[in-house]
Design a protein around this motif. Structure first.
Motif, mmCIF file in Angstrom:
data_model
loop_
_atom_site.group_PDB
_atom_site.id
_atom_site.type_symbol
_atom_site.label_atom_id
_atom_site.label_comp_id
_atom_site.label_asym_id
_atom_site.label_seq_id
_atom_site.Cartn_x
_atom_site.Cartn_y
_atom_site.Cartn_z
ATOM 1 N N LEU B 47 0.711 -1.220 -0.042
ATOM 2 C CA LEU B 47 0.528 0.222 -0.078
ATOM 3 C C LEU B 47 1.297 1.461 0.244
ATOM 4 O O LEU B 47 2.320 1.212 0.768
ATOM 5 C CB LEU B 47 -1.160 0.043 1.180
ATOM 6 N N PHE B 49 1.167 5.124 1.238
ATOM 7 C CA PHE B 49 0.717 5.436 2.018
ATOM 8 C C PHE B 49 -0.133 6.958 1.805
ATOM 9 O O PHE B 49 -1.317 7.648 1.547
ATOM 10 C CB PHE B 49 1.283 6.261 3.503
ATOM 11 N N GLU B 50 0.716 7.597 0.908
ATOM 12 C CA GLU B 50 0.562 8.910 0.412
ATOM 13 C C GLU B 50 -0.799 8.971 -0.501
ATOM 14 O O GLU B 50 -2.130 9.704 -0.261
ATOM 15 C CB GLU B 50 1.719 9.385 -0.377
ATOM 16 N N LEU B 52 -3.224 6.957 -0.777
ATOM 17 C CA LEU B 52 -4.725 5.965 0.609
ATOM 18 C C LEU B 52 -4.686 7.916 1.621
ATOM 19 O O LEU B 52 -5.744 7.460 1.184
ATOM 20 C CB LEU B 52 -3.765 5.205 1.714
ATOM 21 N N TYR B 53 -3.754 8.762 2.121
ATOM 22 C CA TYR B 53 -4.265 9.503 2.763
ATOM 23 C C TYR B 53 -4.574 10.732 1.811
ATOM 24 O O TYR B 53 -5.899 11.418 2.107
ATOM 25 C CB TYR B 53 -2.197 9.888 3.241
ATOM 26 N N ARG B 54 -3.818 10.950 0.664
ATOM 27 C CA ARG B 54 -4.996 11.937 -0.569
ATOM 28 C C ARG B 54 -5.541 11.579 -0.329
ATOM 29 O O ARG B 54 -7.537 12.013 -0.379
ATOM 30 C CB ARG B 54 -4.025 11.838 -1.470
ATOM 31 N N TYR B 57 -8.472 11.925 2.192
ATOM 32 C CA TYR B 57 -8.284 13.744 2.323
ATOM 33 C C TYR B 57 -9.404 14.299 1.633
ATOM 34 O O TYR B 57 -10.402 15.062 1.613
ATOM 35 C CB TYR B 57 -7.286 14.396 1.835
ATOM 36 N N MET B 112 -2.862 1.981 11.460
ATOM 37 C CA MET B 112 -2.518 2.817 10.176
ATOM 38 C C MET B 112 -4.297 3.400 9.996
ATOM 39 O O MET B 112 -3.656 3.818 8.748
ATOM 40 C CB MET B 112 -2.890 1.309 9.546
ATOM 41 N N ARG B 114 -6.485 4.722 11.108
ATOM 42 C CA ARG B 114 -6.032 6.081 11.929
ATOM 43 C C ARG B 114 -5.214 7.000 10.689
ATOM 44 O O ARG B 114 -5.451 8.602 10.659
ATOM 45 C CB ARG B 114 -6.133 6.185 13.376
ATOM 46 N N ASP B 115 -3.948 6.521 10.630
ATOM 47 C CA ASP B 115 -2.699 7.311 9.696
ATOM 48 C C ASP B 115 -3.572 7.788 8.431
ATOM 49 O O ASP B 115 -4.094 8.715 8.094
ATOM 50 C CB ASP B 115 -1.183 6.445 9.851
ATOM 51 N N ILE B 116 -4.347 6.618 8.121
ATOM 52 C CA ILE B 116 -4.652 6.820 6.242
ATOM 53 C C ILE B 116 -5.894 8.382 6.711
ATOM 54 O O ILE B 116 -6.414 8.700 6.234
ATOM 55 C CB ILE B 116 -5.459 5.745 5.735
ATOM 56 N N MET B 118 -6.483 10.549 8.756
ATOM 57 C CA MET B 118 -5.917 10.984 10.182
ATOM 58 C C MET B 118 -6.337 12.772 9.841
ATOM 59 O O MET B 118 -7.368 13.600 10.375
ATOM 60 C CB MET B 118 -4.649 11.591 9.606
ATOM 61 N N TYR B 119 -7.021 12.807 8.282
ATOM 62 C CA TYR B 119 -7.319 14.506 8.376
ATOM 63 C C TYR B 119 -8.648 14.241 8.086
ATOM 64 O O TYR B 119 -9.703 15.310 8.973
ATOM 65 C CB TYR B 119 -7.527 14.801 6.603
#
Lengths: 442, 732
Positions: B47, B49-50, B52-54, B57, B112, B114-116, B118-119
């Motif tokens: 995976l 991270f960047e 998934l986070y985006r 978001y 993990m 929660r990291d994804i 976070m926003y």
């Protein structure tokens, strides 16, 4: 992480940045960078040693510098709002906020911004929030601004006239409004500061019956209580106490005959002595009443009134009062901005006026004068008069600074909080934000 | 209608509306959902991270926050249901291990996720007042795992079973236990309390109820306490090893209640091993244990104190009232001191120097010492004994220790003035006979008495010391002014101030001629240097050294009393004298004369006289000779007087009377002092204040105080109020 991995390469929106993982560690675990370097996430990068981030590179540069130096410098070509948005993406908005302005010092304040609102009529009150935001009451509306000075949804309680506003924390605002007779409207409500929605409406019970009431001045204690001066029908005057957590009324201090509590202009919770200062001031009543209430044994432990005193030629009526626990005294101010002091340790209180007002004499009174207001912040005393705010320091309260701006007319209210000072002008619906700049480089 | 058709060429109003791909949200969520699956399946390495986070978001930014949130809840719930099944299937002992492993997995996955998200956690959740991701993960775990029907009771039973195993001595996997309990605590204090702590406390109470019943049937008190202490320590240890620290007071309360509080009285009163036996046998360790354990429960120490107090009072009462013990005053006091030492040790070693226990001990001693009216006398005798010879060869510090102990007993006395009376007598005897071992010790005791009772109490005692010193100087002066006296008999006079010394009414005896001459010379010398004074001789208190030659020429120096000297000197001129003759010649009072003759004629080894008939007692018709056959190994022979060390009954009465007599002016002085400052006071208050003021000297008797008041009224110091007869007024 090992030494060779200390260097980190980012490709942000096409631009390459190199930094160190120690710099990024300043972001903290609860941020984009904190997560990306967590061992759970074995870093994925398209190329062998480069991490792609699909964001604005200009803002990234500013934020990276913030992590490197702890200081914020926003180039003119980047709109603040864009930067805030980017910071929020990385989970670093708090970093930006705490770097934006320095620790509050009344003698180093600089005007940072003036905001003009659309609300008709004069402002009633302005209150600084704990994280640098503020709210302004105009008539029946309260306008809420966050620390970025973005306006949020306004707050209103049944569109009744707002008497006082207060922040419980950065998420919650309490407003007190007049009652609308016969409808049960008005009173006091708790609102979300970000969405403006009503979360809780406080009620007053007299003899187990819910009664409508007009809520006046507000104060909060550190043990999660809300105090408000209340006016109900006839003898239902006094100070109500509610629990912040449950929203339930937990106490009511009825106004004793011949005294004034329900009409109070100002409440102030005193942490040290566990007492509430209640001040009803001229001209709301013909006389001024100041008292300290101890709710534990329902006693008025200190009181003062100018009732019965002969009215002298140079009449000095108290217009605002503030308790200074460290000095065991109450500071009051009259309409000429004379400061007066009363000793809290003796019950037969008389006011010791200081004759500082001569400094002000000779100024032309503005067309629409406002009554002076007082505030105390970390040993510095602030008093507003006409269009400026004076700062007093030291044991003898020497005048050390004066804050003034050219337009907006008289200052009708001001408030200090979140390391900012907000001053609300009576004309043009404008308020100023004064900040202390970050400390110098050397 | 037709009009509209005609106008179909009209340009549509420009709608400034950005149309997002309607499937956008669905697609983005699918990516995220897939990622969550992979995370739960330990397959996260693929995976980004960047990305998934985006994606997360963007969903929030484009107002799909609620879809993201509800999707998260559904996905996580379905995973937890699977996990729940695999935990349920775990066999026997593997159950807890499986639970723990899955809990670890869930936590890691949650972090993990929660990291994804976070926003979303920062913006969407606070503004909609939803549960933050971490808390949500905890709640879902709680509802789907811990509170699932097949796990909840099994978990509780397993945990309680393990605790029971450990209590019965088995070794359990504490690490695993700690992890599971930690999980319950992480899920919130209500979960820990409801799903574990409360039942745990109930089961524990039952366990200890049974165990304490068993122990108390078969153990003695000491053993029982040992076992209770061990159990208590075990439970505290258990808390530190794998329970929440806040459980400590709760579980120790259970043990305290079941093992101690419920059996307190029975333990204290246990036959042959209870508190009294422990006290008797000085079982410091057991007593200490009892103190520490009983202190934990309400009224525990009170119970110990009550029993100890009544025991001390009882034994003390026996001690001071046993007629056997009264025979030897020194022994009597020594026993009191031993008893005090014993309990002091117990309180120091076992009762943590507890002030309340010290107070109980003191009040008990005060109670029983004063049960015996002769205690003051005995204590003074004890001091006398110690200061006469008991302190020989004892270091200064030890002397201080003994004196301090005596002072402690003295403090318990209510009738301190009686002690003073006796002490004065004994001190006088010591000083006059030169028997005191150490001047320092004497003075040190007087300083102690002074600090305890004030200047007044000791002024006379100090006066006695001054007299001794002045007398020495006077004697030097006397011999310096009479150089011619060098050869004859030597006279040493001690001039005693009347009032400072215990005066004993004594008839002066006739001194031998040689002595009376000398005495007259001293009298004229003394009166010549001091005008306005009167000297009277106290012949009953003196001593003499005389040289005697017996039948076969054996020479001895005899150390005798003045009375004995008078008698012996008669034999310079006569071989045989009968009692009457001696009495006539010397005019010594009969009882003293009898004692003095007895000591010279009837004591073996000291019988410088012979008596006819030979008998132990002196009769009116007895005749006396010089015992020519007297022999002794020593040149110097000390002829003691047969002394009544303790007072005889009439003497006792007399002392008593003198004490009562002395108290009168003191009571009156106190009344006057009080009334002078108060001006008026009612009867009861006077009594109370007088008693209080005199407490340091003696316990004033109310009837006596009343008599004194009446006497003062007669003498016009006070008057009664006319309207209120109970009210007295001071007359200046």
């Amino acid at each position: 992480m090992g030494i060779q991995k200390d260097r980190v390469r980012f490709n942000v929106g096409g631009r390459i940045f190199e930094t160190s993982s120690t710099t990024l560690a300043n972001a903290g675990r609860n941020s984009f960078f904190g997560a990306i370097f967590d061992e759970n996430w074995t870093l994925q990068s398209g190329h062998s040693d480069e991490y792609f981030i699909d964001r604005n590179p200009d803002c990234f540069a500013v934020i990276l510098d913030l992590l490197r130096t702890g200081e914020l410098y926003i180039p003119a070509n980047i709109p603040e709002k864009l930067l805030y948005r980017e910071a929020l993406f990385y989970g670093l908005l708090d970093h930006v906020r705490s770097a934006k302005w320095g620790q509050f010092d009344g003698n180093r304040l600089r005007l940072s911004k003036s905001i003009t609102g659309q609300a008709p009529g004069d402002g009633t009150a302005i209150r600084a929030g704990p994280d640098g935001g503020c709210c302004v009451a105009h008539g029946s509306m309260v306008h809420v601004y966050d620390w970025m000075l973005e306006e949020h949804a306004p707050i209103t309680l049944d569109y009744q006239r707002v008497n006082d506003v207060g922040w419980i924390d950065s998420q919650n605002i309490v407003i007190s409004v007049c009652e609308r007779l016969g409808r049960g409207d008005g009173g006091m409500g708790l609102f979300s500061s970000s969405t403006g929605e009503l979360r809780d409406k406080f009620q007053v019970n007299h003899e187990n019956q819910v009664k409508s009431f007009t809520a006046g001045a507000l104060s909060f204690s550190s043990d999660y209580k809300i105090f408000s001066s209340c006016k109900g029908r006839s003898n239902e005057y006094g100070i109500g106490v509610w629990d912040q957590v449950t929203g339930k009324q937990i106490d009511f201090f009825y106004e004793p005959p011949g005294w004034s509590l329900g009409d109070a202009d100002k409440l102030q919770w005193l942490h040290g002595s566990n007492c509430l200062l209640v001040a009803t001031l001229f001209p709301r009543k013909d006389n001024c009443y100041i008292s300290l209430l101890d709710f534990r044994d329902k006693k008025m432990v200190w009181s003062w009134s100018d009732g019965g005193a002969p009215i002298t030629v140079d009449e000095k009526r108290v217009r605002d009062a503030i308790a200074m626990e460290e000095n065991s005294s109450i500071c009051v101010v009259n309409e000429f901005e004379d400061l007066g002091f009363m000793d809290l340790r003796s019950t037969a209180g008389t006011i010791r006026w200081s004759s500082r007002s001569r400094l002000m004499k000779g100024n032309n009174m503005p067309d629409e004068p406002c009554y002076p207001k007082l505030a105390l912040h970390e040993g510095q005393l602030f008093s507003s008069m006409n269009d400026c705010i004076s700062v007093f320091c030291g044991p003898e309260w020497a005048l050390t600074s004066r804050l003034r701006r050219s337009y907006g007319g008289s200052i009708c209210d001001f408030s200090i909080g979140g390391d900012r000072l907000f001053a609300l002008h009576s004309e043009d619906n404008v308020f100023d934000i004064w900040e202390t700049p970050p400390p110098p480089i050397i | 209608m037709s009009n509209q058709k005609k106008r179909n060429f009209q340009i549509e109003a420009f709608k400034h509306r950005v149309v997002v791909d309607p499937k956008y949200a669905e697609k983005t969520w699918n990516i995220l959902e897939h990622a969550i699956h992979e995370i739960y399946n330990h397959n996260a390495s693929g995976l980004s991270f960047e990305e998934l986070y985006r994606n997360a978001y963007n969903m929030v930014l484009h107002k799909f926050g609620d879809k993201l949130y509800s999707g998260l809840v559904t996905t996580m719930t379905s995973h937890l249901k699977e996990i729940s099944k695999s935990i349920e299937d775990a066999q026997g002992g593997l159950f807890l291990e499986e639970l723990h492993r899955k809990w670890d997995d869930h936590n890691k996955a949650l972090q993990m996720i929660r990291d994804i998200l976070m926003y979303m956690d920062r913006t969407y959740i606070p503004s909609t007042q939803k549960t933050p991701v971490h808390e949500l993960g905890m709640n879902l775990w709680r509802d789907n795992i811990i509170h699932s029907g097949k796990i909840q009771t099994r978990l509780l039973n397993t945990l309680l079973e393990l605790v029971l195993k450990e209590r019965t001595g088995e070794v359990i996997n504490r690490g695993l236990m700690r992890n599971i309990i930690k999980m319950l605590m992480d899920l919130g204090s209500s979960v820990y309390q409801g799903d574990f702590e409360r039942p745990f406390l109930e089961v524990s109470a039952e366990f200890y109820r049974g165990e304490s019943q068993k122990f108390i049937e078969c153990c003695d008190c000491g053993d029982y306490l040992k076992k209770a202490e061990r159990r208590l320590n075990e439970e505290m240890e258990r808390v530190t090893h794998y329970l929440d620290a806040q459980s400590e007071t709760k579980i120790t309360n259970v043990v305290e209640k079941e093992m101690i509080a419920n059996h307190m009285v029975r333990l204290i009163q246990m036959e042959n091993s209870g508190l009294v036996n422990m006290l008797l046998d000085d079982k410091y360790e057991d007593l200490g244990r009892m103190y520490v354990l009983f202190r934990r429960v309400q009224d525990g120490l009170l119970k110990i104190r009550e029993v100890m107090t009544s025991h001390i009072r009882e034994t003390g009462k026996q001690l001071v009232t046993d007629p056997e013990r009264l025979k030897d005053p020194v022994e009597f006091v020594q026993r009191l001191l031993d008893e005090k030492d014993k309990y002091d040790n117990i309180i120091t070693l076992s009762f943590n120097n507890d002030k309340t226990f010290q107070n109980a001990l003191n009040s008990s001693f005060e109670y029983f010492i004063n049960l015996n009216a002769r205690s003051p006398e005995f204590i003074s005798l004890f001091v006398d004994e110690k200061l006469r010879k008991g302190l020989k060869g004892v270091s200064e510090e030890d002397v201080e220790i003994i004196l301090d102990k005596v002072m402690m007993l003295f403090r318990y006395l209510q009738e301190k003035d009686v002690f003073e009376k006796y002490y004065k007598q004994h001190l006088a005897k010591r000083l006059l006979s030169g028997k005191t071992v150490s001047d320092d010790a004497e003075r040190s005791l007087i300083v102690k008495l002074k600090t305890e009772c004030g200047y007044q109490f000791t002024s006379k005692l100090e006066g006695m010391f001054t007299d001794m010193k002045t007398s020495q100087d006077t004697m030097h002066g006397f011999y310096a002014s009479h150089p011619e006296l060098g050869d004859g008999p030597t006279l040493t006079v001690q001039v005693l101030t009347t009032g400072s010394w215990p005066t004993q009414p004594s008839a002066t005896c006739n001194l031998p001629a040689e002595m009376s001459v000398l005495c007259e010379k001293f009298r004229s010398y003394y009166l010549g240097t001091h005008t306005g004074r009167r000297l009277s001789w106290q012949t009953n208190m003196g001593t003499a050294d005389i040289k005697a030659t017996f039948g076969k020429g054996q020479k001895h120096e005899l150390n005798v009393s003045t009375y004995q000297m008078c008698v012996l000197m008669l034999f310079n001129n006569a071989d045989r004298l009968n009692y009457k003759e001696i009495e006539q010649a010397t005019e010594i009072p009969a009882s003293d004369l009898k004692r003095c003759l007895q000591s010279m004629a009837c004591v073996k080894g000291k019988n410088v006289l012979r008596k006819e008939p030979m008998s132990k007692d002196i009769g009116e018709d007895d005749a006396f000779f010089v015992n020519d056959k007297f022999t002794s190994k020593f040149y110097k022979v000390k002829i003691g007087t047969v002394v009544a060390q303790k007072e005889s009954e009439p003497e006792k009465q007399e002392t008593r009377q003198r004490v009562e007599e002395d108290r009168k002016p003191q009571i009156e002085a106190a009344i006057v002092r009080i009334m002078k400052s108060r001006r008026q006071l009612d009867h009861n208050n006077i009594i109370a204040e007088v008693t209080k003021q005199l407490q340091s000297r003696f316990l004033a008797n109310p009837t006596e105080i009343k008599k004194r008041i009446e006497s003062l009224i007669e003498r016009d110091f006070l008057e009664r109020d006319n309207s209120d007869r109970k009210l007295y007024r001071y007359l200046a």
